[in-house]
Enzyme design. Structure first.
Site, short mmCIF file in Angstrom:
data_model
loop_
_atom_site.label_atom_id
_atom_site.label_comp_id
_atom_site.label_asym_id
_atom_site.label_seq_id
_atom_site.Cartn_x
_atom_site.Cartn_y
_atom_site.Cartn_z
N LEU A 20 26.96 32.92 26.00
CA LEU A 20 26.49 33.20 24.65
C LEU A 20 25.01 32.85 24.48
CD1 LEU A 20 29.47 31.77 22.53
CD2 LEU A 20 29.12 34.10 23.35
N LYS A 69 22.45 22.91 38.42
CA LYS A 69 22.00 21.79 37.59
C LYS A 69 21.49 20.61 38.41
CE LYS A 69 24.43 22.40 33.21
NZ LYS A 69 25.29 21.74 32.20
N GLY A 129 36.14 12.89 33.14
CA GLY A 129 35.26 13.64 34.02
C GLY A 129 33.84 13.12 33.93
N GLY A 132 27.82 16.96 35.68
CA GLY A 132 26.47 16.96 35.12
C GLY A 132 26.46 16.83 33.61
N LEU A 231 34.43 19.98 25.79
CA LEU A 231 33.18 20.69 26.02
C LEU A 231 33.40 22.19 26.18
CD1 LEU A 231 31.15 18.36 28.40
CD2 LEU A 231 31.68 18.13 25.97
N TYR A 233 34.35 25.94 25.17
CA TYR A 233 34.35 26.73 23.94
C TYR A 233 35.04 28.09 24.12
CZ TYR A 233 30.23 28.94 26.08
OH TYR A 233 29.37 29.58 26.95
#
Length: 287
Positions: A20, A69, A129, A132, A231, A233
């Site tokens: 998105l 990342k 968890g 990153g 986290l 979506y």
């Protein structure tokens, strides 16, 4: 209208086309009448080739997701302090020919949380968890009043390295961070009883990775006043959040974090403050 002076930004990741981010940033450029466009670069190129392409093509800035990342960190000319502590970046700016890396994930998460729950007291956190994004949230937590974080991570080859990084973050911010083996259900149950906020930073619950980050009976052990967050979506409500909501807990998915971390990236690149409420409403209307 695209001109010869249109600045180019984008997301470098694999997979990437589901993101998105283009909609968020292109709405931002329109909001501030900036001559720029944001595209998706679905790439599996070597990190060195990515860094070279950004410089050679004069790409003004990029966001990074899996698998870049951490692998692009050594290729940066400069790292902002949060990125140094976390060891991961999600935002790169090309400034005077130099690549400058930062990480907006952590502050994006906490900004989204405070926006929706302004009176939430998040002193005791349980983190599921420690990838990153999870590490970025842990690093930023001290700036938002968090005193103690209990982290649960699988015993895998990265366990010791993550443990060392958590020690560095804890010492830097003078806060308590305790790492547990994810398999230690007794420790998890004890942590859930006193938690103010539980954060799922694993990929369990994504469309292509169904499942729960903890056994279903443990969800009922979460303190009644505890906020349960994810986290993820997509889907908008994971099985984890569904079960938590059925148990009477307030919940929040990862969409707010996505928008707020994007706003911080936007500001890092342009110096402009992104108004996130119109973007949130546009996303909800679109999807």
């Amino acid at each position: 209208m695209i001109s010869g002076y249109t600045a180019l930004y984008g997301l470098v990741a694999h997979p990437a086309h589901h993101s998105l981010s283009p909609m968020i940033h292109n709405l931002g450029f329109k909001q501030h009448q900036i001559d720029a466009r944001y595209l998706v670069f679905d790439s599996q190129a070597q990190p060195q080739n990515i860094a070279t392409a950004i410089r050679t093509l004069g790409v003004a800035g990029v966001n990074l997701s899996m698998p870049y990342k951490q692998s692009l960190v050594p290729l940066m000319d400069e790292l902002m302090p949060a990125a140094q502590l976390v060891g991961a970046i999600n935002t790169v700016a090309l400034q005077s020919g130099k690549l400058v890396g930062t990480n907006t994930d952590g502050d994006g998460f906490w900004r989204a949380l405070q926006k929706r729950y302004p009176n939430l007291a998040s002193q005791q956190i349980v983190m599921l968890g420690a990838g990153g994004a999870g590490l970025a949230i842990i690093e930023a937590a001290a700036r938002y009043g968090v005193a103690t974080i209990q982290v649960f991570k699988r015993q895998n080859p990265t366990y010791v390295a993550v443990e060392q990084r958590l020690v560095t973050i804890a010492n830097h911010h003078s806060m308590s961070i305790v790492l547990h083996d994810y398999a230690d259900e007794q420790a998890l149950q004890h942590a859930l009883i006193t938690a103010d906020c539980v954060i799922n930073a694993t990929n369990l619950g994504m469309v292509n990775t169904p499942g729960l980050p903890m056994a279903a009976p443990l969800i009922r052990q979460i303190a009644p006043t505890c906020l349960v967050t994810d986290l993820i979506y997509a889907p908008r409500q994971t099985a984890f959040l569904q079960l938590a909501a059925q148990s009477g807990h307030s919940t929040q998915n990862g969409l707010g974090m996505l928008i707020e971390q994007a706003a911080l990236s936007f500001q890092f690149w342009t110096g402009r403050v992104l108004q996130t409420d119109p973007i949130y409403h546009a996303l909800m209307k679109e999807f």
